[in-house]
Design a protein around this motif. Structure first.
Motif, short mmCIF file in Angstrom:
data_model
loop_
_atom_site.label_atom_id
_atom_site.label_comp_id
_atom_site.label_asym_id
_atom_site.label_seq_id
_atom_site.Cartn_x
_atom_site.Cartn_y
_atom_site.Cartn_z
N GLY A 188 0.46 -8.07 -14.08
CA GLY A 188 -0.80 -8.55 -14.60
C GLY A 188 -2.01 -8.35 -13.73
O GLY A 188 -3.13 -8.76 -14.09
N ALA A 189 -1.85 -7.71 -12.56
CA ALA A 189 -3.00 -7.50 -11.69
C ALA A 189 -3.96 -6.48 -12.28
O ALA A 189 -3.53 -5.49 -12.88
CB ALA A 189 -2.54 -7.02 -10.31
N ASP A 190 -5.23 -6.73 -12.10
CA ASP A 190 -6.27 -5.79 -12.51
C ASP A 190 -6.67 -4.96 -11.29
O ASP A 190 -7.44 -5.42 -10.46
CB ASP A 190 -7.48 -6.55 -13.06
N LEU A 191 -6.14 -3.76 -11.20
CA LEU A 191 -6.39 -2.94 -10.03
C LEU A 191 -7.83 -2.43 -9.98
O LEU A 191 -8.27 -1.92 -8.94
CB LEU A 191 -5.42 -1.76 -9.99
N GLU A 192 -8.55 -2.59 -11.09
CA GLU A 192 -9.96 -2.17 -11.13
C GLU A 192 -10.91 -3.34 -10.91
O GLU A 192 -12.12 -3.18 -11.05
CB GLU A 192 -10.26 -1.50 -12.47
N SER A 193 -10.38 -4.51 -10.58
CA SER A 193 -11.25 -5.66 -10.33
C SER A 193 -12.16 -5.38 -9.14
O SER A 193 -11.90 -4.50 -8.33
CB SER A 193 -10.41 -6.91 -10.06
N ASP A 194 -13.24 -6.16 -9.05
CA ASP A 194 -14.16 -5.97 -7.94
C ASP A 194 -13.46 -6.11 -6.59
O ASP A 194 -13.70 -5.33 -5.66
CB ASP A 194 -15.31 -6.99 -8.03
N GLU A 195 -12.59 -7.12 -6.49
CA GLU A 195 -11.90 -7.37 -5.21
C GLU A 195 -10.95 -6.24 -4.86
O GLU A 195 -10.92 -5.76 -3.72
CB GLU A 195 -11.16 -8.70 -5.25
N ASN A 196 -10.15 -5.79 -5.85
CA ASN A 196 -9.22 -4.71 -5.56
C ASN A 196 -9.95 -3.39 -5.28
O ASN A 196 -9.52 -2.61 -4.43
CB ASN A 196 -8.24 -4.54 -6.72
N THR A 197 -11.05 -3.18 -5.98
CA THR A 197 -11.85 -1.97 -5.72
C THR A 197 -12.41 -2.00 -4.30
O THR A 197 -12.37 -0.99 -3.57
CB THR A 197 -12.98 -1.85 -6.74
N ALA A 198 -12.93 -3.15 -3.89
CA ALA A 198 -13.49 -3.28 -2.54
C ALA A 198 -12.41 -3.10 -1.48
O ALA A 198 -12.63 -2.45 -0.44
CB ALA A 198 -14.16 -4.64 -2.39
N ASN A 199 -11.21 -3.65 -1.73
CA ASN A 199 -10.11 -3.51 -0.78
C ASN A 199 -9.68 -2.05 -0.64
O ASN A 199 -9.39 -1.57 0.47
CB ASN A 199 -8.92 -4.37 -1.20
#
Length: 343
Positions: A188-199
């Motif tokens: 269920g993780a959103d790999l395109e979320s702001d946090e994941n994108t920043a990481n």
């Protein structure tokens, strides 16, 4: 927490050798019908399917939330946005603080079925009602990381098992993180979320910085680990992180008299200076001695890299998310960039 020295000498593969089953799987399964108290609160949809690195495909009619994971894997999933409510493996230090393998996990809120090697409360695990057990393996898919061999059959019979390869002798840190990202996305993780994108952007920048530092300042790096009686010179070919860093241009020392298993060469402290190095990449795990505990070792304090302060922490058990891995890669890049040539 302290590991038995003989187990450490066997390397990662040897740590999990031996033992037989308890033969209690049926009885334990009967008491594992589910405990809603440990629900992570995440929305569950479905169906869910994931093919791990054994390779085995696990399937459920819904996305699981009652996850139990090895601490390091739980930390990676948490960094991607997946809450793992229960763990096993080195989670807390004696003072209750998080171990290095726990990353940013909220350790005080977790159900912990075992905090040290060989410790796993099978009955507590069964009554908790797990849906999926997640862990790593090294080389042998049948040997699951931090799952005691003597109770393995009981543990693995109570829930779906997902095992990712932390090391097969060829995969690299980058690839292993990618597999953890795939697992997180399936949960269920959103790999395109702001946090994941920043990481991911931070990780990419760290990789670029390490590549640039290694090219601009080609110093010699010794990956090593310290114990009371032994100084271990590590083999860079035997770690997914070091294989990756080597691809990026880092010049690691290659020990020439490796112990059985090939992970390292065991040196007496009298011979700790066998391999001259500009930078020491020192195992930072809880079972290894750290610089403040090594000040009374004359051969340690005499090492040129120690005298110049060119010692950088090595997560010998790497963190498999972009955000967590970026931190250690940045530290190594900075150490190499600023290192003086000593040998």
């Amino acid at each position: 927490m302290a590991f038995d020295a003989d187990k450490v000498k066997l390397g990662r593969r040897g740590l999990l050798a031996g033992g037989g089953a308890l033969g209690l799987t049926g009885a334990l399964a009967a008491c594992g019908s589910g405990d809603d108290d440990a629900d992570s609160g995440a929305e569950s949809t479905g169906p869910w399917s994931f093919t791990d690195d054994q390779p085995v495909t696990s399937e459920l009619d819904h996305v699981p939330t009652k996850l139990v994971a090895y601490t390091g894997m739980a930390a990676a999933l948490y960094d991607f946005g997946i809450e793992v409510p229960a763990v096993f493996g080195p989670t807390t230090n004696e003072d209750g603080t998080a171990t290095s393998q726990a990353g940013n996990l909220p350790v005080g809120d977790l159900e912990v079925f075992g905090n040290t090697y060989g410790e796993f409360d099978v009955e507590k695990y069964a009554s908790w009602g797990p849906e999926v057990l997640l862990t790593h393996f090294y080389y042998d898919p049948a040997t699951l990381w931090y799952i005691p061999e003597e109770s393995k059959d009981n543990i693995t019979g109570l829930a779906e098992v997902v095992a990712l390869s932390a090391d097969d002798g060829a995969n690299t840190l980058d690839a292993v993180i990618g597999r953890h990202a795939e697992l997180a996305e399936s949960l269920g993780a959103d790999l395109e979320s702001d946090e994941n994108t920043a990481n991911k952007e931070r990780y990419d920048a760290a990789v670029a910085a390490l590549t640039e530092a290694a090219a601009a300042n080609p110093v010699t790096v010794l990956a090593c680990s310290a114990a009371a009686e032994v100084f271990y010179a590590s083999n860079p070919a035997m770690g997914n992180d070091m294989r990756f860093f080597t691809e990026l241009g880092v010049n690691f020392v290659q020990p020439d008299n490796l112990d059985e298993g090939g992970y390292f060469e065991s040196l007496s402290w009298e011979n700790a200076d066998k391999y001259p190095a500009d930078v020491l990449f020192l195992d930072s795990r809880i079972q290894a001695l750290q610089p403040d505990a090594l000040t009374e070792f004359p051969t340690w304090t005499a090492l040129p890299a120690v005298q110049e302060g060119q010692v950088v922490a090595w997560e010998a058990e790497p963190m498999y998310s972009y955000g967590l891995a970026a931190v250690s890669i940045e530290a190594l890049a900075d150490a190499i960039k600023n290192a003086k040539k000593l040998v």
